[in-house]
Every structure is written in structure tokens, then in C-alpha cells.
Design a protein around this motif. Structure first.
Motif, PDB file in Angstrom:
ATOM      1  N   ARG A  79       0.969  -1.206  -0.102  1.00  0.00           N
ATOM      2  CA  ARG A  79      -0.032  -0.164  -0.036  1.00  0.00           C
ATOM      3  C   ARG A  79       0.824   1.295  -0.072  1.00  0.00           C
ATOM      4  O   ARG A  79       0.819   2.189  -0.738  1.00  0.00           O
ATOM      5  N   THR A  80       1.646   1.202   0.848  1.00  0.00           N
ATOM      6  CA  THR A  80       3.075   2.167   0.938  1.00  0.00           C
ATOM      7  C   THR A  80       4.102   1.558   0.853  1.00  0.00           C
ATOM      8  O   THR A  80       4.699   1.142   1.890  1.00  0.00           O
ATOM      9  N   PRO A  81       4.666   1.334  -0.427  1.00  0.00           N
ATOM     10  CA  PRO A  81       5.842   0.410  -0.625  1.00  0.00           C
ATOM     11  C   PRO A  81       7.145   0.796   0.415  1.00  0.00           C
ATOM     12  O   PRO A  81       7.787   0.050   0.893  1.00  0.00           O
ATOM     13  N   SER A  82       7.147   2.247   0.379  1.00  0.00           N
ATOM     14  CA  SER A  82       8.488   2.422   1.349  1.00  0.00           C
ATOM     15  C   SER A  82       8.335   2.107   2.773  1.00  0.00           C
ATOM     16  O   SER A  82       9.188   2.162   3.599  1.00  0.00           O
ATOM     17  N   ARG A  83       7.262   1.720   3.341  1.00  0.00           N
ATOM     18  CA  ARG A  83       7.169   1.397   4.733  1.00  0.00           C
ATOM     19  C   ARG A  83       7.072  -0.335   4.728  1.00  0.00           C
ATOM     20  O   ARG A  83       7.160  -1.043   5.846  1.00  0.00           O
TER      21      ARG A  83
END
Length: 171
Positions: A79-83
Motif C-alpha cells: 500500500r505504501t511500499p517505502s514502509r
């Protein structure tokens, strides 16, 4: 298992629980129990742990009896790849058997990664495209005297320490 069938642990436990432990997230479906349901078809089948700088998040799978593992499969947070997860270690009976990094979710691999523990040709062929071999640059980690960490293959958009999203545990 060694035949390529999914293993079913008796239970799963994580060191910091899930984001459910954070204020306002009490009804979030992304708990560690969802890891037992197979590949994620959506966020309801993912686990999202709160970001904790120390000790790091860990997940423990408990089996009723000894098992043989041919392959471990991971799906990174999309959903938020950097996380998502970067560093992965796998222990069996307190013995480190794998240490590596995962790609950021997205791209042709769809966030899926495989770690192989067998040389069986059928299993190797089935998961070959999902085995990630990072570049030497991605394996370099720099620490400075302030405690800041920077990975050679740093993910674009990854927040610096102290700039974490609402899933961070703040003491």
C-alpha cells in the motif's frame, strides 16, 4: 515442505504485535494471525507491525512437530511500499539460517520474494523468478556518529528516522 506444499504453523507470534496496539488502529485487520492465510489478496491478509527502532520487529512461527522447509515466501507491504520490510533474518531453533534483504513491493515480482532451502529442480524452477539477489551496493549500510543509518540501495521516499508515519511507536 519438501514437496512444495504450504506448511501450516500451529500459531504465529510477533514481538510488537500489530498496528492494532496503536491509538486509533484498534480495529485494523492486519494482525499477525493473518500470516497463516496464505498469499495476500489484499490488505486484510497482511500483517502490519508498528515501527519500533529497537528491538526490531520479529515474527515467530510455531509448529506442532518438526518440519522440513524447502522455501520461505514473503510478500512485502504494497500500500505504501517505502514502509515495507528491507532486512530479513530467518532463524530455526535460535540458529541463523538466512540473512538478506527484500525488494520494495511493486514491479514484475508483485512484492513476492522466495528464499530457497532446497535444490530440488521442480521447486527451484517454480520459485526461481522470485529469488532476489541484491547488488553489492544494496548490501552496504553506513552509520554515522549521530546513529543515522543509510543503506546503499536506499529506497526513494523512505523517511529518515524520526519522520515515521502514524504506525510508529513513540516512547
Amino acid at each position: 515442505d519438501l514437496e512444495g506444499r504450504p506448511l501450516r504453523p500451529k500459531r504465529v507470534h510477533s514481538s510488537h504485535g500489530s498496528v492494532r496496539s496503536l491509538p486509533g488502529m484498534e480495529h485494523d485487520a492486519r494482525t499477525e494471525e493473518t500470516l497463516l492465510h496464505g498469499s495476500p489478496a489484499g490488505s486484510g491478509r497482511m500483517w502490519l507491525g508498528p515501527f519500533c527502532p529497537s528491538p526490531p520487529n520479529s515474527v515467530e512461527l510455531i509448529f506442532n512437530e518438526p518440519v522440513r522447509i524447502a522455501c520461505a515466501r514473503f510478500w512485502n507491504y504494497s500500500r505504501t511500499p517505502s514502509r515495507g520490510v528491507r532486512d530479513v533474518e530467518i532463524y530455526v531453533d535460535d540458529l541463523l539460517i538466512y540473512q538478506g534483504i527484500m525488494r520494495q513491493s511493486g514491479g514484475a515480482h508483485g512484492g513476492a520474494e522466495s528464499v530457497l532451502f532446497t535444490q530440488r529442480p521442480d521447486i527451484v524452477e517454480r520459485y526461481r523468478a522470485l529469488v532476489y539477489l541484491p547488488s553489492a551496493e544494496e548490501l552496504v549500510t553506513f552509520f554515522d556518529e549521530s546513529g543515522r543509518v543509510e543503506h546503499g540501495g536506499r529506497r526513494p521516499g523512505l523517511p529518515a528516522y524520526g519522520e515515521r508515519p502514524a504506525t510508529a511507536v513513540v516512547a
